[in-house]
Scaffold this motif. Structure first.
Motif, PDB file in Angstrom:
ATOM      1  N   THR A  14       1.041   1.639  -3.816  1.00  0.00           N
ATOM      2  CA  THR A  14      -0.215   1.859  -4.528  1.00  0.00           C
ATOM      3  C   THR A  14      -0.979   3.080  -4.018  1.00  0.00           C
ATOM      4  O   THR A  14      -1.681   3.734  -4.792  1.00  0.00           O
ATOM      5  CB  THR A  14      -1.110   0.615  -4.447  1.00  0.00           C
ATOM      6  OG1 THR A  14      -1.305   0.251  -3.079  1.00  0.00           O
ATOM      7  CG2 THR A  14      -0.491  -0.550  -5.191  1.00  0.00           C
ATOM      8  N   GLN A  67      -9.210   0.018  -7.498  1.00  0.00           N
ATOM      9  CA  GLN A  67      -7.957  -0.272  -6.819  1.00  0.00           C
ATOM     10  C   GLN A  67      -8.190  -1.046  -5.531  1.00  0.00           C
ATOM     11  O   GLN A  67      -7.436  -1.964  -5.188  1.00  0.00           O
ATOM     12  CB  GLN A  67      -7.211   1.028  -6.516  1.00  0.00           C
ATOM     13  CG  GLN A  67      -5.803   0.827  -5.987  1.00  0.00           C
ATOM     14  CD  GLN A  67      -4.928   0.100  -6.969  1.00  0.00           C
ATOM     15  OE1 GLN A  67      -4.899   0.425  -8.154  1.00  0.00           O
ATOM     16  NE2 GLN A  67      -4.197  -0.907  -6.508  1.00  0.00           N
ATOM     17  N   ASP A 113      -6.561  -4.610  -4.672  1.00  0.00           N
ATOM     18  CA  ASP A 113      -5.692  -4.764  -3.501  1.00  0.00           C
ATOM     19  C   ASP A 113      -6.209  -5.820  -2.530  1.00  0.00           C
ATOM     20  O   ASP A 113      -5.435  -6.564  -1.926  1.00  0.00           O
ATOM     21  CB  ASP A 113      -5.552  -3.427  -2.767  1.00  0.00           C
ATOM     22  CG  ASP A 113      -4.519  -2.517  -3.415  1.00  0.00           C
ATOM     23  OD1 ASP A 113      -3.740  -3.018  -4.242  1.00  0.00           O
ATOM     24  OD2 ASP A 113      -4.502  -1.316  -3.107  1.00  0.00           O
ATOM     25  N   TRP A 128       0.825  -1.205   0.000  1.00  0.00           N
ATOM     26  CA  TRP A 128       0.000   0.000   0.000  1.00  0.00           C
ATOM     27  C   TRP A 128       0.862   1.259   0.000  1.00  0.00           C
ATOM     28  O   TRP A 128       0.408   2.315  -0.425  1.00  0.00           O
ATOM     29  CB  TRP A 128      -0.920   0.012   1.226  1.00  0.00           C
ATOM     30  CG  TRP A 128      -1.929  -1.085   1.238  1.00  0.00           C
ATOM     31  CD1 TRP A 128      -2.210  -1.968   0.226  1.00  0.00           C
ATOM     32  CD2 TRP A 128      -2.801  -1.428   2.314  1.00  0.00           C
ATOM     33  NE1 TRP A 128      -3.197  -2.849   0.608  1.00  0.00           N
ATOM     34  CE2 TRP A 128      -3.582  -2.542   1.900  1.00  0.00           C
ATOM     35  CE3 TRP A 128      -3.012  -0.932   3.595  1.00  0.00           C
ATOM     36  CZ2 TRP A 128      -4.539  -3.137   2.704  1.00  0.00           C
ATOM     37  CZ3 TRP A 128      -3.969  -1.522   4.406  1.00  0.00           C
ATOM     38  CH2 TRP A 128      -4.725  -2.607   3.957  1.00  0.00           C
ATOM     39  N   SER A 178      -1.036  -4.360  -8.644  1.00  0.00           N
ATOM     40  CA  SER A 178      -2.007  -5.203  -7.939  1.00  0.00           C
ATOM     41  C   SER A 178      -2.192  -6.550  -8.633  1.00  0.00           C
ATOM     42  O   SER A 178      -2.265  -7.595  -7.978  1.00  0.00           O
ATOM     43  CB  SER A 178      -3.353  -4.476  -7.839  1.00  0.00           C
ATOM     44  OG  SER A 178      -3.239  -3.325  -7.064  1.00  0.00           O
ATOM     45  N   THR A 226      -1.175 -10.293  -7.207  1.00  0.00           N
ATOM     46  CA  THR A 226      -2.181 -11.353  -7.086  1.00  0.00           C
ATOM     47  C   THR A 226      -1.745 -12.616  -7.813  1.00  0.00           C
ATOM     48  O   THR A 226      -1.866 -13.729  -7.280  1.00  0.00           O
ATOM     49  CB  THR A 226      -3.529 -10.864  -7.644  1.00  0.00           C
ATOM     50  OG1 THR A 226      -3.977  -9.747  -6.874  1.00  0.00           O
ATOM     51  CG2 THR A 226      -4.574 -11.966  -7.586  1.00  0.00           C
TER      52      THR A 226
END
Length: 528
Positions: A72, A231, A235, A69, A429, A433
């Motif tokens: 991002t 987003q 996330d 974070w 992101s 993932t």
């Protein structure tokens, strides 16, 4: 004695003429230095913290998933704020907005360096990202406005070097600061640079005229809501089991509805956030799509590689930064070459296509990495990727802005920077993932093949005889499975980014070669 007023009165930028800049200044060279300091300073902060993430994770009490974070939040905040750059610039003046955003960026940088937990860090990074959002489009607009048409290709190559080299040099500088001081200095380093930058801008920066126009609050709210929901979904999706979670369904629906309503509003609203003529410019729209891919390739790659090189290959923070530096060398080489090629009349569409193909090839090289390799494949693939990105950026900007009238430059730059930021945030992101899910799937596939009964290097009864030592051996085997599973996850990410980059190459057919001085600037004029 120098006064703190603009060098020239703010006259409305008119149609560009040979040898005449839209906004002449007293000392173009020094102002260029100040503008580039602002550009490099804010673009560095998109990646300078990457190599320090493991240190921040421990210091701020974050997890491996939540510490991203820090990256991002900055990118998303910038993406949300960028669209209002044009309106704010018209409302309070481009000079005032540039100075306010630069001061805000410096203050936010100091607060980030003092953060004591993840919540504070994310809040300060949001403030920093909002301030940075205005600096990038304004710096690009200033570089175009203070140079006559025949020098604009060179100006864009200088500006482009800062944009492209900044994210690549960030890990090098961040690694050195983290190794020799601590991670907080990756933010404190902005303070002395910022003071110099503000002094130059205050002295020399001219301003576009104030132009009152209605703020599209409805359109801005829809866009901000859509980007934020998208987003948040990306996330939190992995931790919440994606479509198995009600929260993710809600975020996906909110993002889809908000962005669709924004699109309809842009097409039919009376006072849309962006002038509708911008969307009729084929070069600008195509460049926006390319910027999405560049955001994914550059920023997602730079987010993946530092933890990979430190965790799987055992490199120090500084060594990691040095291994990423060849990208910057490649960018500098081909950005200078691309400027020369376009000045000599080479079709910029070919240059962009070759650059994207090289970027895809570099990612293909990365799909062949292994845990046993040395540093040479890392250096070579990074250099090739830098070559590709350097060929793309300057000609792409040149073709987009050569077809835009001066009064649309700020909004055009905002759209291109917005698309790059969205590509970066979504890319980070998505690859995070893919990495997490690949590690889980690969570990589940590999683990059943390793047990005390099928370890080939020892007697099947030996582990039982060793007792606790046998458990240690199995734990070591499990650690190796984790390494192999993690490597497979990174390779899957490289495959995904390679496919996206390769599929973007045919977009060059939609670019139109501009006509006039901006298309083929005079090399002699551009060289002095």
């Amino acid at each position: 004695m120098a006064t703190a007023r603009p060098a020239q009165p703010a006259a409305a930028p008119s149609a560009p003429r040979q040898g005449v800049a839209a906004l002449p200044v007293r000392n173009r060279g020094l102002l260029t230095l100040g503008v580039m300091l602002a550009t490099i300073m804010q673009i560095l902060d998109t990646t300078i913290a990457n190599v320090a993430l493991p240190h921040m994770q421990t210091s701020l009490g974050a997890t491996a998933d939540t510490v991203t974070w820090v990256l991002t939040s900055y990118i998303v905040a910038s993406a949300i704020a960028i669209p209002i750059t044009g309106w704010l610039s018209d409302a309070i003046g481009s000079r005032n907005l540039f100075l306010i955003s630069t001061v805000g960026f410096i203050i936010a940088s100091a607060l980030c360096g003092m953060a004591q937990n993840l919540e504070q860090m994310v809040a300060f990074r949001i403030l920093q990202g909002i301030s940075a959002a205005f600096m990038n489009p304004l710096s690009q607009t200033v570089m175009l406005d203070i140079n006559p048409p025949e020098r604009q290709a060179k100006a864009m190559s200088i500006w482009g070097m800062g944009i492209m080299v900044g994210p690549i040099m960030g890990p090098v500088l961040g690694g050195w600061l983290t190794d020799n001081f601590n991670w907080r200095w990756v933010f404190y380093v902005n303070l002395p640079l910022g003071v110099i930058c503000i002094a130059i801008l205050w002295w020399l920066l001219p301003s576009r005229p104030v132009r009152k126009r209605r703020f599209d609050l409805f359109g801005f709210s829809l866009l901000a809501l859509g980007i934020s929901a998208l987003q948040l979904m990306l996330d939190r999706g992995q931790g919440e089991d994606w479509l198995g979670s009600t929260e993710i369904w809600v975020e996906m629906l909110v993002a889809g509805i908000a962005l669709w309503m924004f699109t309809v509003h842009m097409a039919t609203g009376k006072n849309p956030m962006f002038e509708r003529d911008l969307w009729k410019n084929r070069n600008l729209v195509t460049a926006i799509f390319f910027m999405l891919v560049i955001g994914v390739v550059m920023m997602a790659t730079m987010a993946l590689l530092p933890p990979m090189l430190q965790t799987l290959y055992g490199h120090s923070v500084f060594d990691t930064g040095m291994l990423l530096m060849p990208r910057g060398v490649g960018v500098i080489l081909t950005m200078a070459i691309s400027a020369q090629l376009t000045q000599r009349g080479v079709d910029a569409r070919w240059v962009v296509g070759i650059g994207m193909a090289l970027a895809a090839y570099s990612l293909w090289q990365m799909t062949h990495w292994s845990l046993e390799m040395g540093t040479w494949p890392i250096i070579v693939s990074g250099f090739v990727q830098g070559l590709g990105m350097g060929l793309v950026f300057m000609p792409l900007n040149g073709m987009a802005f050569a077809t835009l009238p001066p009064h649309q430059r700020t909004e055009g730059s905002s759209l291109m920077n917005l698309s790059r930021n969205i590509g970066a945030s979504v890319g980070i992101s998505v690859v995070t993932t893919i990495l997490a899910r690949s590690i889980q799937a690969s570990h589940a596939a590999l683990a059943p093949n390793i047990s005390a009964a099928n370890l080939d290097t020892m007697d099947p009864n030996l582990l039982q005889m060793l007792g606790g030592s046998g458990e240690t051996v199995l734990a070591m085997a499990n650690a190796e499975i984790n390494r192999q599973a993690m490597m497979i996850g990174y390779l899957n990410d490289f495959w995904a980014m390679m496919i996206v980059t390769a599929l973007s190459v045919p977009l060059v057919v939609f670019l139109k070669r501009p006509k006039g001085p901006a298309a083929n600037p005079d090399p002699a004029a551009a060289g002095h």
